[in-house]
Structure formats: structure tokens, C-alpha cells
Design a protein around this motif. Structure first.
Motif, mmCIF file in Angstrom:
data_model
loop_
_atom_site.group_PDB
_atom_site.id
_atom_site.type_symbol
_atom_site.label_atom_id
_atom_site.label_comp_id
_atom_site.label_asym_id
_atom_site.label_seq_id
_atom_site.Cartn_x
_atom_site.Cartn_y
_atom_site.Cartn_z
ATOM 1 N N SER A 87 36.038 38.915 44.435
ATOM 2 C CA SER A 87 36.485 40.184 44.984
ATOM 3 C C SER A 87 35.274 41.069 45.248
ATOM 4 O O SER A 87 34.134 40.704 44.961
ATOM 5 C CB SER A 87 37.421 40.883 43.974
ATOM 6 O OG SER A 87 38.018 42.030 44.526
ATOM 7 N N VAL A 88 35.558 42.232 45.805
ATOM 8 C CA VAL A 88 34.550 43.281 45.900
ATOM 9 C C VAL A 88 34.894 44.319 44.840
ATOM 10 O O VAL A 88 36.029 44.802 44.790
ATOM 11 C CB VAL A 88 34.510 43.921 47.293
ATOM 12 C CG1 VAL A 88 33.446 45.013 47.337
ATOM 13 C CG2 VAL A 88 34.231 42.870 48.361
ATOM 14 N N TYR A 89 33.922 44.653 44.013
ATOM 15 C CA TYR A 89 34.135 45.573 42.906
ATOM 16 C C TYR A 89 33.449 46.906 43.194
ATOM 17 O O TYR A 89 32.266 46.950 43.549
ATOM 18 C CB TYR A 89 33.589 44.969 41.610
ATOM 19 C CG TYR A 89 34.387 43.790 41.143
ATOM 20 C CD1 TYR A 89 34.123 42.502 41.632
ATOM 21 C CD2 TYR A 89 35.431 43.955 40.247
ATOM 22 C CE1 TYR A 89 34.884 41.417 41.234
ATOM 23 C CE2 TYR A 89 36.190 42.869 39.824
ATOM 24 C CZ TYR A 89 35.914 41.610 40.332
ATOM 25 O OH TYR A 89 36.680 40.541 39.927
ATOM 26 N N PHE A 90 34.219 47.959 43.039
ATOM 27 C CA PHE A 90 33.682 49.298 43.255
ATOM 28 C C PHE A 90 33.758 50.113 41.972
ATOM 29 O O PHE A 90 34.775 50.109 41.271
ATOM 30 C CB PHE A 90 34.462 50.040 44.342
ATOM 31 C CG PHE A 90 34.205 49.531 45.733
ATOM 32 C CD1 PHE A 90 35.108 48.688 46.346
ATOM 33 C CD2 PHE A 90 33.059 49.909 46.420
ATOM 34 C CE1 PHE A 90 34.873 48.218 47.632
ATOM 35 C CE2 PHE A 90 32.814 49.439 47.704
ATOM 36 C CZ PHE A 90 33.728 48.587 48.310
ATOM 37 N N CYS A 91 32.684 50.799 41.709
ATOM 38 C CA CYS A 91 32.643 51.782 40.649
ATOM 39 C C CYS A 91 32.835 53.155 41.282
ATOM 40 O O CYS A 91 32.426 53.386 42.432
ATOM 41 C CB CYS A 91 31.292 51.712 39.955
ATOM 42 S SG CYS A 91 30.987 53.012 38.746
ATOM 43 N N ALA A 92 33.456 54.049 40.552
ATOM 44 C CA ALA A 92 33.629 55.410 41.052
ATOM 45 C C ALA A 92 33.464 56.401 39.918
ATOM 46 O O ALA A 92 33.685 56.075 38.747
ATOM 47 C CB ALA A 92 35.014 55.577 41.686
ATOM 48 N N ILE A 93 33.056 57.601 40.276
ATOM 49 C CA ILE A 93 33.063 58.702 39.335
ATOM 50 C C ILE A 93 34.040 59.734 39.840
ATOM 51 O O ILE A 93 34.348 59.792 41.036
ATOM 52 C CB ILE A 93 31.654 59.315 39.149
ATOM 53 C CG1 ILE A 93 31.098 59.833 40.492
ATOM 54 C CG2 ILE A 93 30.707 58.311 38.544
ATOM 55 C CD1 ILE A 93 31.411 61.284 40.772
ATOM 56 N N ARG A 94 34.564 60.535 38.947
ATOM 57 C CA ARG A 94 35.457 61.595 39.364
ATOM 58 C C ARG A 94 34.756 62.917 39.160
ATOM 59 O O ARG A 94 34.244 63.199 38.071
ATOM 60 C CB ARG A 94 36.753 61.587 38.563
ATOM 61 C CG ARG A 94 37.809 62.520 39.144
ATOM 62 C CD ARG A 94 39.051 62.518 38.296
ATOM 63 N NE ARG A 94 38.971 63.520 37.244
ATOM 64 C CZ ARG A 94 39.986 63.799 36.424
ATOM 65 N NH1 ARG A 94 41.121 63.138 36.523
ATOM 66 N NH2 ARG A 94 39.850 64.720 35.498
ATOM 67 N N SER A 95 34.773 63.669 40.233
ATOM 68 C CA SER A 95 34.223 65.006 40.155
ATOM 69 C C SER A 95 35.353 65.925 39.753
ATOM 70 O O SER A 95 36.265 66.163 40.529
ATOM 71 C CB SER A 95 33.654 65.424 41.520
ATOM 72 O OG SER A 95 33.280 66.768 41.500
ATOM 73 N N GLY A 96 35.355 66.404 38.541
ATOM 74 C CA GLY A 96 36.510 67.140 38.021
ATOM 75 C C GLY A 96 36.341 68.633 37.998
ATOM 76 O O GLY A 96 37.024 69.314 37.263
ATOM 77 N N THR A 97 35.462 69.150 38.830
ATOM 78 C CA THR A 97 35.235 70.588 38.790
ATOM 79 C C THR A 97 36.195 71.317 39.709
ATOM 80 O O THR A 97 36.640 70.770 40.716
ATOM 81 C CB THR A 97 33.791 70.917 39.213
ATOM 82 O OG1 THR A 97 33.583 70.413 40.530
ATOM 83 C CG2 THR A 97 32.807 70.267 38.252
ATOM 84 N N GLY A 98 36.534 72.523 39.377
ATOM 85 C CA GLY A 98 37.336 73.369 40.248
ATOM 86 C C GLY A 98 38.756 72.893 40.437
ATOM 87 O O GLY A 98 39.421 73.300 41.399
ATOM 88 N N GLY A 99 39.256 72.063 39.552
ATOM 89 C CA GLY A 99 40.631 71.612 39.659
ATOM 90 C C GLY A 99 40.864 70.538 40.690
ATOM 91 O O GLY A 99 42.006 70.206 40.978
#
Lengths: 114, 112
Positions: A87-99
Motif C-alpha cells: 500500500s501507500v502509507y501516509f502520516c499526518a499531523i493535526r493542527s488543533g489550534t483555533g478549533g
């Protein structure tokens, strides 16, 4: 690219071998994710982390484990790779600022299990 | 680059025309929605988001419409350009939740 790198970018491995994929971020985000992307299935969540040493399973976690010992690194391990994990594997981050909760993705790792 | 979907719905438009990409979401409790663009060989890229207390939000050349009654999202791209050719995903999540659910995607093809 929100300072996200993935390594390796491409890997070919044999069935039964262990594989570890690394995601590294430079912006100190709390939330990190691992997805796989396959034709016809879109992005499916494997595991996610909401802090150092805090992880949880996603919808397709069988056969995968993760670790997060530092804020900047989130590792995905295939204990014994199978062809179905090609498969193709993706990492992600979540920007949790400002709601808001948009995610920013790394460039992906293409894994082939032969 | 990698193929992100062999059997995705495809929208083909002429350069300069407007594009409308539709998405049905599944969870009535979802209150935050995002559109992503994915070009060949790259990771998905955030385009625009909308909260459930809004029914329309505009960005640069893009507009997202939300119809909570029928659980439907649309992405409108004005004056579509060849660089807009990509796969577009909608995504839904809940405030305070950790997870985001992604749709299967729509491939946009722009004819010059």
C-alpha cells in the motif's frame, strides 16, 4: 508540508519480514496519524497518537503496531509483513489550534510486500 | 506517481469552466468538514473547511456548501485550471474527536 517527513519513501520487502516506517514532524504537534491508501478505499486510519506514549487503534489496525516515544516521531511497524499490506502509507499531523482540525500529510511511503 | 484510485468517480471539465464536486457524508453527528486535494504522487493537501453552523464558506477560487438536512457537501472551483487536476476528498469529523473519516474521492480532469 507542515514539516512532515516520512522514511523510507519506497520499500520492497518479503512476506514475513518486519518493517518499520518513520514519521517525523518539526512543529511539535500533539496529534499524529498513520493511514493507508489503496485503490477504491480512499484513506483508512491505521493508528493514531494523541501524545507521547498515547496511541489508539483505527479501523484497520490488525497487523500493525505503533510507538511514540518523542513528540516528533511516530513509528509504524508491520511485525510480519503480508502481501495485503502492500500500500501507500501516509502520516499526518493535526493542527488543533483555533478549533479547527485539519490534517497535514507527509509525502507518503510506497511499500511493496512480495 | 501512485494511483490513488482505479475506480474513482471522474469529473471532466474544460479549462475555464466551473467545477462542482459532490460528497455525501455518513455521520449526522459530524460537525466539521474538510476538502482535500491530492495530486499524483503526493499526500493530500488541505483546501478548505466548514463548520456545521455555516452553510457556505468561500476561499480563493473555491467555495464549500454544506446541506446538513441531506448530509451533503459540495466543492465548487471557479475558473478551473489544469493545475486543479487531482483527486478531491471530503472528510468529516466531530469537535473534540480524534478521528477524521475520509470519502473515497473524486478525480477531476481538466481539459486544456
Amino acid at each position: 508540508d507542515a514539516g512532515i517527513t516520512q522514511s523510507p519513501r519506497h520499500k520492497v520487502t518479503e512476506t514475513g519480514t518486519p518493517v518499520t516506517l518513520r514519521c517525523h514532524q518539526t512543529e511539535n504537534h500533539r496529534y499524529m496519524y498513520w493511514y493507508r491508501q489503496d485503490p477504491g478505499h480512499g484513506l483508512r486510519l491505521i493508528h493514531y497518537s494523541y501524545g507521547v506514549k498515547d496511541t489508539d487503534k483505527g479501523e484497520v489496525s490488525d497487523g500493525y503496531s505503533v510507538s511514540r516515544s518523542k513528540t516528533e516521531d511516530f513509528l509504524l511497524t508491520l511485525e510480519s509483513a503480508t502481501s495485503s499490506q502492500t500500500s501507500v502509507y501516509f502520516c499526518a499531523i493535526r493542527s488543533g489550534t483555533g478549533g479547527t482540525y485539519e490534517q497535514y500529510f507527509g509525502p507518503g511511503t510506497r511499500l511493496t510486500v512480495t | 506517481g501512485e494511483s490513488v484510485g482505479l475506480h474513482l468517480p471522474t469529473l471532466s471539465v474544460q479549462e475555464g469552466d466551473n467545477s462542482i464536486i459532490n460528497c455525501a457524508y455518513s455521520n449526522s453527528a459530524s460537525d466539521y468538514f474538510i476538502w482535500y486535494k491530492q495530486e499524483s504522487g503526493k499526500g493530500p493537501q488541505f483546501i478548505i473547511d466548514i463548520r456545521s453552523n455555516m452553510d457556505k464558506r468561500q476561499g480563493q477560487r473555491v467555495t464549500v456548501l454544506l446541506n446538513k438536512t441531506v448530509k451533503h457537501l459540495s466543492l465548487q472551483i471557479a475558473a478551473t485550471q489544469p493545475g486543479d487536476s487531482a483527486v478531491y476528498f471530503c472528510a468529516e469529523s466531530q469537535t473534540g474527536g480524534f478521528k477524521t473519516i475520509f470519502g473515497a474521492g473524486t478525480r477531476l480532469f481538466v481539459k486544456a
